[in-house]
Design an enzyme around this catalytic site. Structure first.
Site, PDB file in Angstrom:
ATOM      1  N   TYR A  77       9.883 -13.925 -14.851  1.00 17.04           N
ATOM      2  CA  TYR A  77       9.101 -12.767 -14.399  1.00 17.04           C
ATOM      3  C   TYR A  77       8.710 -12.959 -12.935  1.00 17.04           C
ATOM      4  CZ  TYR A  77       5.376  -9.415 -13.771  1.00 17.04           C
ATOM      5  OH  TYR A  77       4.621  -8.384 -13.286  1.00 17.04           O
ATOM      6  N   GLU A 108       8.123  -5.207  -9.050  1.00 16.08           N
ATOM      7  CA  GLU A 108       8.216  -6.048 -10.242  1.00 16.08           C
ATOM      8  C   GLU A 108       9.678  -6.215 -10.642  1.00 16.08           C
ATOM      9  OE1 GLU A 108       7.168  -4.594 -14.277  1.00 16.08           O
ATOM     10  OE2 GLU A 108       5.587  -6.097 -14.231  1.00 16.08           O
TER      11      GLU A 108
END
Ligand code: GDP
Ligand code: MN
Length: 399
Positions: free
Chosen positions: A109, A197
């Protein structure tokens, strides 16, 4: 402002972030053609909607031949995809992105956000990718790395390497990872983003690092100086009432009550909502028409409020400093002439040219309830609304 995954990927790719080969499609046939163009023997077909959680909602499909691509695209086009982020109405799929698959060894992530507490850009990363950051925070909080960027010097190479090392990846991938972090940071800073993101950011079985998903959000107030970004806006993904308002330079938020509000200035709009509640009503919206509202703009605001079927009474509350009450009054009349209103309407004007404004309203002969103070206006609109309700109920009863 949000953009689509394929758009975010194209941008990040320009900043040196590796992405899989992909192509956009507006029809199932085009999707199959894209798959052929990309080559290989496996593809992911991905719904382009402004939300996360598409995978779990059936918006990401793995396909092993062209027919499967065609079928997956057929199923997705026009579908209302409901994810845990969209609310019950979901978002309609009008665009599909097709990518060649990547053999995944490990999912990570990577996120960049504006951290309000430190007033800095913050990099958030975790070796436990593939799930939402909220779930990582709940299940594997110890894997999360947070690193704040010093604005005077920007993201430094050593800082990016430090984050990369913290992810526990092989030394061979650290340099690639550091370059990706630097690239995401530059994209964030250079394009006035508020969020970047990449989830998942994957390490492939061949040892390269690739962005499999990408999301970017931009600062609306900076879009005037980013024409290349603002043209990526996709209105099909926005609340139609709010995007219509934004197009007209009005600031609008839809609410659940019955009393439509047309007010100038955010502070006065908040105070008006409070007064309506105090008087026993519920506002149907927050609408700030801003300063210098011309008759045309007031008329547009009316059309917007009236397009909401929930609205059963309207309160216009204008305190004219930069504004002029006579203009507002003309706008109200213009709107009523174009669009007769069949709900009670209360208008309260104060400030510049108030006498002319009131005179225009009085002489119009239109059924406008006038008020002088804000509390009087709120009480009158709530009373008129309740009266109107009673009246309607009586009509139904006698039928
Ligand atoms: P999201 O659910 O909206 O965040 O959509 P993602 O683009 O993140 O896709 C969801 C999941 O699909 C990812 O976490 C991956 O596990 C999987 N996925 C996406 N692209 C690929 C791919 O190229 N190959 C494989 N094997 N899985 C993929
Ligand atoms: Mn994702």
């Amino acid at each position: 402002m949000d953009i689509h995954e394929y758009q975010a990927k194209e941008i990040l790719s320009g900043f040196g972030v590796p992405i899989p080969r992909g192509g956009l499609a507006y029809s199932p046939e085009q999707a199959a053609y894209r798959a052929r163009e990309i080559g290989g023997n496996q593809w992911v077909v991905k719904a382009q909607v402004h939300t996360g959680g598409r995978g779990k909602a059936g918006g990401v499909k793995l396909c092993n031949d062209e027919h499967e691509v065609l079928d997956a695209a057929n199923e997705l086009f026009g579908k209302r995809l409901v994810t845990h982020q969209t609310g019950p109405d979901g978002k309609v799929v009008y665009r599909i992105y097709i990518e060649g698959t990547v053999p995944i060894e490990h999912e990570l992530y990577l996120g960049l956000v504006l951290d309000r507490k430190s007033e800095r850009v913050m990099v958030v990363a975790s070796g436990a990718g593939g799930m939402e950051i909220e779930d990582i925070a709940a299940n594997e909080p110890d894997t999360i790395i947070r690193s704040v960027v010093e604005p005077a010097v920007g993201m430094q190479a050593f800082q990016a390497r430090e984050i990369a090392f913290g992810l526990g990846i092989e030394p061979a991938q650290v340099q690639q990872m550091a370059e990706i972090i630097m690239g995401c940071y530059r994209a964030f800073r250079d394009l006035d983003a508020t969020m970047v993101e990449v989830n998942p950011l994957v390490i492939t079985t061949e040892g390269s690092v690739v962005a499999l998903d990408a999301k970017m959000t931009f600062d609306d107030n900076a879009m005037f100086r980013r024409p290349n970004i603002s043209e990526l806006r996709d209105k099909s993904q926005e609340d139609p009432r709010e995007s219509q308002a934004a197009d007209r330079g009005l600031s609008y938020v839809g609410l659940k009550g019955k009393i439509g509000c047309i007010v100038n200035g955010a502070g006065l709009a908040m105070a008006t909502m409070d007064m309506i509640k105090q008087a026993g009503g519920e506002p149907a919206n927050f609408l700030d028409i801003g300063g210098g509202a011309t008759p045309e703009r007031v008329a547009k605001a009316f059309r917007l409020v009236l397009s909401d079927d929930n609205v059963e009474a309207i309160l216009v509350n204008i305190f004219a400093g930069i504004n002029r009450c006579d203009w507002v009054a003309e706008g109200v009349i213009k709107a009523l002439e174009e669009h007769p209103v069949n709900v009670p309407l209360v208008v309260r004007l104060a400030g510049t040219n108030v006498e002319e404004g009131r005179k225009i309203l009085a002489q119009s002969g239109l059924p406008i309830i006038r008020a002088t103070t804000l509390s009087e206006a709120a009480e009158r609109v709530v009373a008129a609304w309740q009266n109107d309700l009673k009246h309607n109920v009586k009509l139904v009863d006698t039928k």
